[in-house]
Every structure is written in C-alpha cells, then in structure tokens.
Scaffold this active site. Sequence first.
Site, PDB file in Angstrom:
ATOM      1  CE1 TYR A  22      -6.720  -5.232   8.322  1.00  0.00           C
ATOM      2  CE2 TYR A  22      -8.807  -5.891   9.286  1.00  0.00           C
ATOM      3  CZ  TYR A  22      -7.491  -6.162   8.996  1.00  0.00           C
ATOM      4  OH  TYR A  22      -6.941  -7.351   9.383  1.00  0.00           O
ATOM      5  CG  HIS A  99       0.676  -5.514   5.627  1.00  0.00           C
ATOM      6  ND1 HIS A  99      -0.039  -6.591   5.181  1.00  0.00           N
ATOM      7  CD2 HIS A  99       1.988  -5.830   5.481  1.00  0.00           C
ATOM      8  CE1 HIS A  99       0.802  -7.532   4.791  1.00  0.00           C
ATOM      9  NE2 HIS A  99       2.038  -7.094   4.962  1.00  0.00           N
TER      10      HIS A  99
END
Length: 146
Positions: A22, A99
């Site tokens: 991430y 995302h």
Amino acid sequence: MHLLLLNGPNLNLLGQREPGIYGSGTLASIEDGLRQEATAAGAVLECFQSNFEGALVERIHQAIGASQGILINAGAFTHTSIALRDALLGVAIPYVELHLSNTHAREPFRHRSYLADRAVGVVSGFGAMSYSLALQGLIDHLRQNG
C-alpha cells in the site's frame, strides 16, 4: 463542483499497514494532495473515512444534492458489500472506484468487485497516484457529461 472521497476499512492505517503493498504515505497526505489537485481544477473535495459499512452508506446518502461525483476506495468492502453498491446506485451520483494495489494481481477473492460494473471507471495498481488518476477521470467525466 463538489466531490466526495470515501475511504473504507483499514485505510486509516496507510503508512503503517503492509507498506510493500500500500505504500508508505498516510491517508492524510493523500487527502491533502488530492484536495490541492481538486482546488486547482476548480472543485471542492470532501474526504471521509470509516471502518464501518453503515457509516459509509450513511455518508453516501448524505451526498444527495450536495456532491456531483464520488471517489471510492471501499477497501475490503469492495468485494463483499451489496449495501455499498445499493447506496451508490440509490443516490445516482457518478462514481469512480479506486484502489492503491492492483486487486487482480492479488488473492482470487479480491478479483470480484460489487461496485465496478456501475462505476464511471476503475483505477487500481498505481499506489497513491490511483487517487489522482481517479480524480482527473471523474472531473473530466463530469465536465463532458454535465
């Protein structure tokens, strides 16, 4: 033009949670940069994050008459939440799903999205830049389609 950015569960942990997937940036830094981009494009961006599905549904409902577009990173709810899908369809506000990671390059259970088929577009896999690309795409869509 008023836009709403929704972030789902665990995104408050950005910068700490699995940085290899991430990234190391925090949600606050992503939101700050995105607000600046929105302002430069003549838009106002409001940001909301919750780990609770119902809170996200309520915030979507509150967007009626207030927001012209929605950016949503629903996190894990992307793959499980019919409630979020129904809320987005119910308010009939154009939205872009986004995302940080490429969900199709991850576990098979992350390949299914309950939101994607009705979204204006889907952006994934570009880390924090996914937010910027989604914002640009949504603004362009709204300007072209009223």
